[in-house]
Design a protein around this motif. Structure first.
Motif, mmCIF file in Angstrom:
data_model
loop_
_atom_site.group_PDB
_atom_site.id
_atom_site.type_symbol
_atom_site.label_atom_id
_atom_site.label_comp_id
_atom_site.label_asym_id
_atom_site.label_seq_id
_atom_site.Cartn_x
_atom_site.Cartn_y
_atom_site.Cartn_z
ATOM 1 N N LEU A 1 32.162 10.028 83.035
ATOM 2 C CA LEU A 1 32.872 9.866 84.271
ATOM 3 C C LEU A 1 34.215 10.736 84.258
ATOM 4 O O LEU A 1 34.267 11.031 85.368
ATOM 5 N N ARG A 2 34.895 10.888 83.218
ATOM 6 C CA ARG A 2 36.166 11.642 83.389
ATOM 7 C C ARG A 2 35.504 13.040 83.545
ATOM 8 O O ARG A 2 36.477 13.604 84.379
ATOM 9 N N PHE A 3 34.609 13.500 82.996
ATOM 10 C CA PHE A 3 34.245 14.771 83.164
ATOM 11 C C PHE A 3 33.984 15.102 84.546
ATOM 12 O O PHE A 3 34.373 16.128 85.144
ATOM 13 N N TYR A 4 33.051 14.207 85.297
ATOM 14 C CA TYR A 4 32.761 14.392 86.618
ATOM 15 C C TYR A 4 33.673 14.328 87.583
ATOM 16 O O TYR A 4 33.958 14.899 88.644
ATOM 17 N N THR A 5 34.686 13.219 87.350
ATOM 18 C CA THR A 5 35.854 13.251 88.176
ATOM 19 C C THR A 5 36.754 14.474 88.222
ATOM 20 O O THR A 5 37.357 14.888 89.184
ATOM 21 N N SER A 6 37.176 14.929 86.908
ATOM 22 C CA SER A 6 37.996 16.107 86.741
ATOM 23 C C SER A 6 37.403 17.227 87.523
ATOM 24 O O SER A 6 37.851 17.993 88.328
ATOM 25 N N ALA A 7 36.060 17.248 87.262
ATOM 26 C CA ALA A 7 35.106 18.431 87.913
ATOM 27 C C ALA A 7 35.615 18.469 89.446
ATOM 28 O O ALA A 7 35.638 19.268 90.260
ATOM 29 N N ALA A 8 35.244 17.167 90.007
ATOM 30 C CA ALA A 8 35.332 16.938 91.416
ATOM 31 C C ALA A 8 36.857 17.212 91.950
ATOM 32 O O ALA A 8 36.908 17.975 93.007
ATOM 33 N N VAL A 9 37.826 16.901 91.026
ATOM 34 C CA VAL A 9 39.109 17.117 91.653
ATOM 35 C C VAL A 9 39.564 18.645 91.508
ATOM 36 O O VAL A 9 39.850 19.322 92.497
ATOM 37 N N VAL A 10 38.903 19.292 90.495
ATOM 38 C CA VAL A 10 39.314 20.688 90.254
ATOM 39 C C VAL A 10 38.595 21.582 91.541
ATOM 40 O O VAL A 10 39.115 22.379 92.100
ATOM 41 N N ALA A 11 37.242 21.010 91.784
ATOM 42 C CA ALA A 11 36.484 21.474 92.799
ATOM 43 C C ALA A 11 37.111 21.533 94.212
ATOM 44 O O ALA A 11 37.258 22.397 94.965
ATOM 45 N N GLY A 12 37.627 20.077 94.376
ATOM 46 C CA GLY A 12 38.226 19.931 95.679
ATOM 47 C C GLY A 12 39.480 21.037 95.764
ATOM 48 O O GLY A 12 39.823 21.550 96.971
ATOM 49 N N LEU A 13 40.304 20.925 94.754
ATOM 50 C CA LEU A 13 41.660 21.866 94.871
ATOM 51 C C LEU A 13 41.178 23.350 95.123
ATOM 52 O O LEU A 13 41.711 24.234 96.082
ATOM 53 N N VAL A 14 40.242 23.771 94.581
ATOM 54 C CA VAL A 14 39.600 25.178 94.688
ATOM 55 C C VAL A 14 39.228 25.316 96.290
ATOM 56 O O VAL A 14 39.548 26.231 96.855
ATOM 57 N N PHE A 15 38.646 24.475 96.696
ATOM 58 C CA PHE A 15 38.041 24.585 98.019
ATOM 59 C C PHE A 15 39.116 24.247 99.015
ATOM 60 O O PHE A 15 39.283 25.309 99.909
ATOM 61 N N LEU A 16 40.320 23.591 98.823
ATOM 62 C CA LEU A 16 41.517 23.598 99.642
ATOM 63 C C LEU A 16 42.198 24.990 99.530
ATOM 64 O O LEU A 16 42.461 25.492 100.437
ATOM 65 N N LEU A 17 42.150 25.536 98.391
ATOM 66 C CA LEU A 17 42.667 26.845 98.363
ATOM 67 C C LEU A 17 41.924 27.923 98.988
ATOM 68 O O LEU A 17 42.594 28.802 99.594
ATOM 69 N N TRP A 18 40.613 27.645 98.851
ATOM 70 C CA TRP A 18 39.912 28.597 99.599
ATOM 71 C C TRP A 18 40.076 28.700 100.937
ATOM 72 O O TRP A 18 40.134 29.624 101.685
ATOM 73 N N PHE A 19 40.287 27.562 101.353
ATOM 74 C CA PHE A 19 40.563 27.270 103.106
ATOM 75 C C PHE A 19 41.924 27.878 103.503
ATOM 76 O O PHE A 19 42.161 28.425 104.279
ATOM 77 N N TYR A 20 42.714 27.549 102.497
ATOM 78 C CA TYR A 20 44.196 28.049 102.735
ATOM 79 C C TYR A 20 44.075 29.701 102.922
ATOM 80 O O TYR A 20 44.818 30.229 103.523
ATOM 81 N N VAL A 21 43.369 30.639 101.833
ATOM 82 C CA VAL A 21 43.360 31.726 101.981
ATOM 83 C C VAL A 21 42.740 32.304 103.403
ATOM 84 O O VAL A 21 43.114 33.137 104.084
ATOM 85 N N ILE A 22 41.620 31.439 103.793
ATOM 86 C CA ILE A 22 40.842 31.809 105.030
ATOM 87 C C ILE A 22 41.930 31.729 106.009
ATOM 88 O O ILE A 22 41.993 32.540 107.019
ATOM 89 N N HIS A 23 42.615 30.374 106.172
ATOM 90 C CA HIS A 23 43.594 30.064 107.281
ATOM 91 C C HIS A 23 44.780 31.324 107.393
ATOM 92 O O HIS A 23 44.851 31.909 108.381
ATOM 93 N N CYS A 24 45.079 31.629 106.128
ATOM 94 C CA CYS A 24 46.308 32.563 106.167
ATOM 95 C C CYS A 24 45.752 33.889 106.881
ATOM 96 O O CYS A 24 46.590 34.545 107.487
ATOM 97 N N THR A 25 44.642 34.454 106.386
ATOM 98 C CA THR A 25 44.316 35.669 106.767
ATOM 99 C C THR A 25 44.024 35.639 108.211
ATOM 100 O O THR A 25 44.216 36.583 109.036
ATOM 101 N N TRP A 26 43.545 34.634 108.706
ATOM 102 C CA TRP A 26 42.917 34.558 110.223
ATOM 103 C C TRP A 26 44.369 34.459 111.078
ATOM 104 O O TRP A 26 44.299 34.952 112.046
ATOM 105 N N VAL A 27 45.147 33.595 110.606
ATOM 106 C CA VAL A 27 46.494 33.728 111.219
ATOM 107 C C VAL A 27 47.391 34.946 111.299
ATOM 108 O O VAL A 27 47.845 35.298 112.488
ATOM 109 N N THR A 28 47.267 35.678 110.159
ATOM 110 C CA THR A 28 47.946 37.008 110.273
ATOM 111 C C THR A 28 47.187 37.862 111.049
ATOM 112 O O THR A 28 47.948 38.471 111.824
#
Lengths: 700, 114
Positions: free
Chosen positions: A454-481
């Motif tokens: 349970l802990r493993f999969y929860t942590s994996a989900a959170v980490v994956a979510g954060l990575v996803f968030l940062l991925w979108f951040y990069v896309i957004h920043c590049t597009w805006v620029t």
């Protein structure tokens, strides 16, 4: 051989420092290159040219500095602007940017890299953005730890709020100022953490650079007192704080006064008084502590009663004297608008009219900062979990800059680093916490217990979510620029019906025409937005420019634009105007033209001459119109005539009538505009800039 | 608050101070008092005779204030009671930093005097 020597030196340097790993250095190098590369869109698409209006003045002064030397630069009186007043440039600018460019230029030339000055200026902001990213790493490291610093550096390399003012081609003060800001904060926080005067020394030098670079140094000199007071109130006073702040205040104020533009304001103006007040509070606090160390508790209580009351009385009397005699000048208008956003609209129309000074809408926050906006409170939470003096600083910096960014769009720039650091705290803490559970148990006896599924999969989900968030951040920043912040507003572009790009180079066409076809001592009257560009590229004298230090002069120009032809002619003859220049966007649909700015000219002109009332320029139904419903005053005004002269004959497309204004979406009201006192000198290819020659007086 | 009690507090303070303070710190304190007196004299002069070269006055006052603050900082750093706060800073390091900052201060003050 040199390579071997270099690696030896690097190795020994690394052992002296805190042995950062190779991975860390590699990441920082990549961040450095990234920060530079992402700002190059407009240079790659168009050419290496300076954007906007203000930077042209900076470029002209840099050119002057490089051509004539530092002594001439500091003593420069410029007769080509603000005719007939002139401007003491040496004493009314922040020379940091120009000195930095000139130093870079001279260094490169001494190493035989003969880079042209224009290119140095264009790329300086982008280069300093890379430097800012590295300094943010150190700042983050000081606030929390190395991981936070690295994430902060990565975030600030591409955050759109900072890119907007530091893209390659934007040659403005903020490009170097933010670097100086974070550098000062880094050294100051390090000084508070170690209590050493050595870091204070560097903080003071960085602060001196900041004062040279930007008027925003006021933020530093007011933030630090707030920070010290907060620590005092929180009961976190230590001797380190005293050493750091008092050394910084004395040396910093002393150095601050060396900049001509600031001069004695550092000890006289109200904006600097907070720092002085906190300085004296710290002295008093320390004195009381000192006395307490050497007295019995009962005697100390007695001493406190008389001593404290006496000191407060003395301080109160001093402050009252200062304010009453006018020695301490009150806060200036610009400062008041920061505290009360509605102040400028009522009292100072010029400040209110600048688009950068408008309050920020909430969507701008998301546009400029993306996911940092909601990571900011998370970062604050983690700060409070592990509260150190440095964390308090980060929180205070964050909160004050959020407030100011909400007041003025331009100050979003100051918020960006704070957001990056806070978000970095959040991200690095979250990732560290949740990565722990992702580790598999290594093959050994002393291993920690492996996480349950349970802990493993929860942590994996959170980490994956954060990575996803940062991925979108990069896309957004590049597009805006790429889309929003990389257009050199000196050259506009549009897409034709079949998709090909049309370039509108009218601005440079008009300024070049002025440069080549007018006498050298010609005086040009235009709205103040274009003053810097006309002097830099057209090399002619102007009446008013972007410095906007003389509101009456600007109001006179506004009055001339808003009055009928005879009144305007009298004003123009009085001011020796030879040419008038207006921007007209009706043909191509360029909405930042003078007709759209006209109401501001009326408002500002109205501060000089009360007979110019804004309501006269509205139609019967109280709307701002240029078609047949426009008011008579509007149709007779100089601005209307200059913009629409001969426009009534222009037929754009078959569907529309002749004289159709694309920006306002209406057919113009008066088509046969007759000009008696001026004659048309030049109209650019797309009718964007219209230049008129003022005719001499009739023979009597 | 009568003078007798004030006198008593001052005497007590003086006695404790003399007893608890090592010589090195007393030296710093003497310097601080000196800077304070100097600053007062300069301010009184300015008030009486006018502040015409204002930058000269500011330069003098800031030099005094700066040296005062730096000496107090040095005193704090060399006080063995404060070792925990300064994370074990050696007195040689403290003094070298003090010298560095003093150099900058004097340099800028001499430049500012005009």
């Amino acid at each position: 051989c040199t390579f071997y020597a270099f690696s030896k030196i690097l190795g020994s340097l690394l052992t002296i420092m805190e042995t950062p790993t190779l991975l860390l250095i590699l990441t920082l190098v990549l961040i450095y290159i990234l920060a530079f590369a992402v700002r190059l869109f407009s240079v790659l698409r168009f050419e290496s040219v300076i954007h906007e209006f203000d930077p042209y003045f900076n470029y002209r002064t840099t050119k002057f500095l490089v051509d004539n030397g530092i002594y001439e630069f500091y003593n420069w009186f410029d007769p080509m602007v603000w005719y007939p007043l002139g401007r003491i440039v040496g004493g009314t600018i922040y020379p940091g940017l120009m000195l930095t460019s000139a130093a870079t230029y001279w260094t490169l030339h001494s190493l035989s890299f003969t880079l042209e000055l224009r290119n140095v200026c264009v790329f300086l902001a982008a280069w300093f953005a890379s430097n800012t990213a590295v300094v943010t790493y150190f700042f983050g490291k000081e606030v929390r730890d190395r991981k936070t610093g690295l994430v902060a550096a990565a975030l600030i390399a591409i955050v759109p709020g900072y890119i907007s003012r530091s893209v390659a081609g934007s040659y403005d003060n903020e490009g170097v100022a933010i670097f100086a800001l974070i550098l000062t904060f880094y050294y100051f926080v390090k000084a508070v953490n170690t209590g050493s005067m050595f870091w204070c020394f560097w903080a003071v030098l960085a602060y001196y650079y900041m004062v040279n670079a930007w008027g925003g140094y006021i933020f530093i000199i007011n933030l630090l007192p707030v920070y010290v007071l907060t620590l005092l109130v929180m009961g976190r006073y230590t001797h380190r704080l005293y050493v750091a702040y008092c050394t910084f205040y004395v040396l910093g104020t002393l150095l601050c006064m060396q900049v001509h533009f600031v001069g004695f304001q550092a000890v006289q103006s109200g904006e600097h008084m907070a720092a002085a007040a906190v300085f004296f509070i710290l002295q008093a606090h320390n004195a009381v502590l000192f006395v307490r160390d050497h007295l019995e508790p009962s005697s100390f209580k007695r001493f406190l009663r008389i001593g404290l009351v006496g000191m407060l009385l003395l301080a109160g009397v001093a402050v009252m004297l200062g304010i009453l005699t006018g020695y301490i000048s009150p806060w200036t208008g610009r400062f008041w608008t920061l505290l009360d956003p509605t102040y400028a609209k009522l009292h100072i129309p010029i400040i209110a009219s600048v688009s950068e000074h408008q309050p920020t809408c909430w969507s701008s926050f998301f546009f400029d900062l993306h996911c940092l906006v909601f990571l900011f409170p998370v970062g604050m939470f983690f700060c409070f979990q592990k509260l150190t003096d440095a964390a308090v600083f980060a929180v205070i910096y964050g909160m004050t800059s959020v407030y100011f960014a909400g007041v003025m769009v331009r100050l979003m720039l100051v918020l960006a680093p704070a957001m990056c650091v806070m978000a970095a705290i959040a991200l690095s803490t979250l990732l560290t916490t949740f990565f722990k559970d992702l580790k598999r148990r290594p093959k050994g006896a002393k291993a920690p217990v492996e996480a349950t599924p349970l802990r493993f999969y929860t942590s994996a989900a959170v980490v994956a979510g954060l990575v996803f968030l940062l991925w979108f951040y990069v896309i957004h920043c590049t597009w805006v620029t790429a889309e929003a912040y990389s257009s050199p507003s000196i050259v506009l572009n549009a897409h034709g019906s079949d998709g090909h790009t049309i370039l509108f180079d009218d601005y440079r066409e008009a300024y070049y025409w002025i440069r080549k076809n007018t006498p050298a001592d010609a005086k040009i009257m235009s709205w103040w937005d274009y003053g810097y560009q006309i002097t830099a590229m057209g090399n002619r004298t102007v009446l008013v420019d972007n410095n906007t230090w003389n509101n009456t002069h600007i109001a006179t120009v506004g009055k001339a634009m808003a009055s009928d032809e005879e009144t305007a002619y009298r004003i123009m003859r009085q001011l020796d105007v030879d040419y008038v220049l207006v921007i007209f966007g009706g043909l191509i649909g360029y909405s930042s033209d003078d007709i759209n700015k006209f109401l501001w000219m009326v408002r500002i002109g109205g501060t000089l001459d009360p007979s110019i009332r804004e309501v006269d320029y509205y139609s019967q139904r109280n709307e701002y119109r240029i078609d047949n419903e426009a008011s008579k005053t509007m149709l007779n005004s100089m601005m209307y005539k200059l913009c629409y002269y001969r426009y009534g004959d222009v037929q754009l497309e078959h569907g529309k009538p002749p004289g159709f204004d694309r920006v306002r979406g209406a057919e113009i009201g008066k088509k046969d505009v007759r000009l008696e006192r001026v004659e048309e000198a030049y109209t650019t290819e797309h009718w964007m800039i219209r230049i008129y020659k003022v005719k001499p007086e009739d023979n009597r | 608050m009568d003078a007798l009690q004030a006198n008593k507090i001052v005497k007590e303070f003086k006695a404790n101070y003399n007893k608890n303070t090592p010589d090195r710190l007393k030296l710093c304190d003497v310097f601080c008092v000196y800077y304070g007196c100097l600053a007062s004299i300069v301010t009184v002069y300015c008030l009486v005779f006018g502040s015409y070269p204002f930058n000269a006055f500011l330069s003098a006052v800031f030099a005094c204030m700066g040296c005062f603050v730096l000496t107090v900082a040095l005193r704090m750093q060399s006080n063995p009671n404060n070792a925990a706060q300064f994370k074990g800073m050696k007195i040689q390091t403290a003094f070298s930093h003090f010298a560095l900052c003093c150099t900058l201060l004097i340099f800028v003050c001499v430049h500012f005097m005009g």
